[in-house]
Design a protein around this motif. Structure first.
Motif, PDB file in Angstrom:
ATOM      1  N   VAL A 284     -10.964  15.180  30.372  1.00 15.19           N
ATOM      2  CA  VAL A 284     -11.181  15.047  28.912  1.00 15.19           C
ATOM      3  C   VAL A 284      -9.971  14.452  28.164  1.00 15.19           C
ATOM      4  N   LYS A 285      -8.658  14.654  28.795  1.00 16.33           N
ATOM      5  CA  LYS A 285      -7.393  14.187  28.079  1.00 16.33           C
ATOM      6  C   LYS A 285      -7.164  12.818  28.863  1.00 16.33           C
ATOM      7  N   ALA A 286      -7.154  12.687  29.911  1.00 18.20           N
ATOM      8  CA  ALA A 286      -6.411  11.423  30.473  1.00 18.20           C
ATOM      9  C   ALA A 286      -7.042  10.907  31.821  1.00 18.20           C
ATOM     10  N   VAL A 287      -6.901   9.770  32.178  1.00 14.73           N
ATOM     11  CA  VAL A 287      -7.214   9.309  33.257  1.00 14.73           C
ATOM     12  C   VAL A 287      -5.861   8.910  34.214  1.00 14.73           C
ATOM     13  N   GLU A 288      -5.821   9.549  35.483  1.00 14.92           N
ATOM     14  CA  GLU A 288      -4.701   9.386  36.103  1.00 14.92           C
ATOM     15  C   GLU A 288      -4.884   8.826  37.353  1.00 14.92           C
ATOM     16  N   SER A 289      -4.006   7.903  37.862  1.00 16.02           N
ATOM     17  CA  SER A 289      -4.236   7.157  39.500  1.00 16.02           C
ATOM     18  C   SER A 289      -3.814   8.372  40.359  1.00 16.02           C
ATOM     19  N   LEU A 290      -4.278   8.327  41.614  1.00 16.60           N
ATOM     20  CA  LEU A 290      -4.157   9.017  42.755  1.00 16.60           C
ATOM     21  C   LEU A 290      -2.972   8.277  43.803  1.00 16.60           C
ATOM     22  N   THR A 291      -1.848   8.787  44.147  1.00 19.41           N
ATOM     23  CA  THR A 291      -1.023   8.337  45.102  1.00 19.41           C
ATOM     24  C   THR A 291      -1.182   8.751  46.338  1.00 19.41           C
ATOM     25  N   SER A 292      -0.968   7.953  47.314  1.00 17.81           N
ATOM     26  CA  SER A 292      -1.135   8.292  48.812  1.00 17.81           C
ATOM     27  C   SER A 292      -0.066   8.616  49.295  1.00 17.81           C
ATOM     28  N   PRO A 293       0.162  10.036  49.616  1.00 13.26           N
ATOM     29  CA  PRO A 293       1.411  10.426  50.487  1.00 13.26           C
ATOM     30  C   PRO A 293       1.827   9.810  51.821  1.00 13.26           C
ATOM     31  N   VAL A 294       0.716   9.221  52.435  1.00 11.12           N
ATOM     32  CA  VAL A 294       0.825   8.803  53.682  1.00 11.12           C
ATOM     33  C   VAL A 294       0.321   7.354  53.837  1.00 11.12           C
ATOM     34  N   THR A 295       0.464   6.621  54.975  1.00 12.08           N
ATOM     35  CA  THR A 295      -0.103   5.500  55.418  1.00 12.08           C
ATOM     36  C   THR A 295      -1.295   5.935  56.404  1.00 12.08           C
ATOM     37  N   GLY A 296      -2.665   5.376  56.307  1.00 13.56           N
ATOM     38  CA  GLY A 296      -3.670   5.739  57.314  1.00 13.56           C
ATOM     39  C   GLY A 296      -5.015   5.227  56.886  1.00 13.56           C
ATOM     40  N   THR A 297      -5.754   5.597  57.754  1.00  8.98           N
ATOM     41  CA  THR A 297      -7.030   5.152  57.434  1.00  8.98           C
ATOM     42  C   THR A 297      -8.074   6.470  56.896  1.00  8.98           C
ATOM     43  N   VAL A 298      -9.015   6.497  56.009  1.00 14.99           N
ATOM     44  CA  VAL A 298      -9.746   7.539  55.502  1.00 14.99           C
ATOM     45  C   VAL A 298     -10.729   7.912  56.240  1.00 14.99           C
ATOM     46  N   VAL A 299     -10.909   8.953  57.032  1.00 15.04           N
ATOM     47  CA  VAL A 299     -11.804   9.341  57.706  1.00 15.04           C
ATOM     48  C   VAL A 299     -12.892  10.434  57.136  1.00 15.04           C
ATOM     49  N   GLU A 300     -12.778  10.904  55.873  1.00 13.03           N
ATOM     50  CA  GLU A 300     -13.551  11.737  55.330  1.00 13.03           C
ATOM     51  C   GLU A 300     -13.117  11.721  53.799  1.00 13.03           C
ATOM     52  N   ARG A 301     -14.131  11.518  52.983  1.00 18.50           N
ATOM     53  CA  ARG A 301     -14.014  11.961  51.842  1.00 18.50           C
ATOM     54  C   ARG A 301     -14.858  13.017  51.204  1.00 18.50           C
TER      55      ARG A 301
END
Length: 128
Positions: free
Chosen positions: A63-80
């Motif tokens: 309700v306050k803001a929209v924040e970007s999510l930063t990846s801590p690693v390089t790789g391929t998404v296997v599940e969300r």
């Protein structure tokens, strides 16, 4: 006072990562949740998407803001975490368990060597 599990590594942008073999579980910290307030929307990458360390992979909206999510690693998404798309406040309630965001097959685990330990992250956010 926020919780900082010892088995996690942290980014100064308030994401955490739990490495289990070659799979990294990524989420946002309890500190970030408290700063954001009530979470109303989460945008996550698709399974099979490639993530690059230090790059944006989605966003979280409160309700306050929209924040970007930063990846801590390089790789391929296997599940969300699909349930978050319909019930994003789970992130607020259980950021380190049910509120995780994505799981990534990590290309290079050594990338986490520069991530913060729980003590280093605590010092950062609590100004110690």
């Amino acid at each position: 006072m926020s919780e900082y599990p010892e088995d996690l590594r942290y980014l100064d942008s308030h994401e955490y990562v739990r490495l289990d073999g070659e799979i990294a579980t990524i989420g946002i910290t309890e500190f970030a949740v408290k700063e954001l307030g009530d979470i109303v929307f989460v945008e996550l990458p698709e399974i099979g998407d490639a993530l690059e360390k230090g790059e944006t992979f989605g966003s979280i909206e409160s309700v306050k803001a929209v924040e970007s999510l930063t990846s801590p690693v390089t790789g391929t998404v296997v599940e969300r975490n699909e349930p978050l798309l319909d019930d994003p406040e789970v992130v607020s309630d259980e950021p380190y368990s049910e509120g995780w965001l994505v799981k990534v097959r990590v290309d290079n685990p050594d990338e986490l060597e520069d991530a913060l330990t729980a003590d280093e992250y605590r010092a950062l956010v609590e100004g110690e």
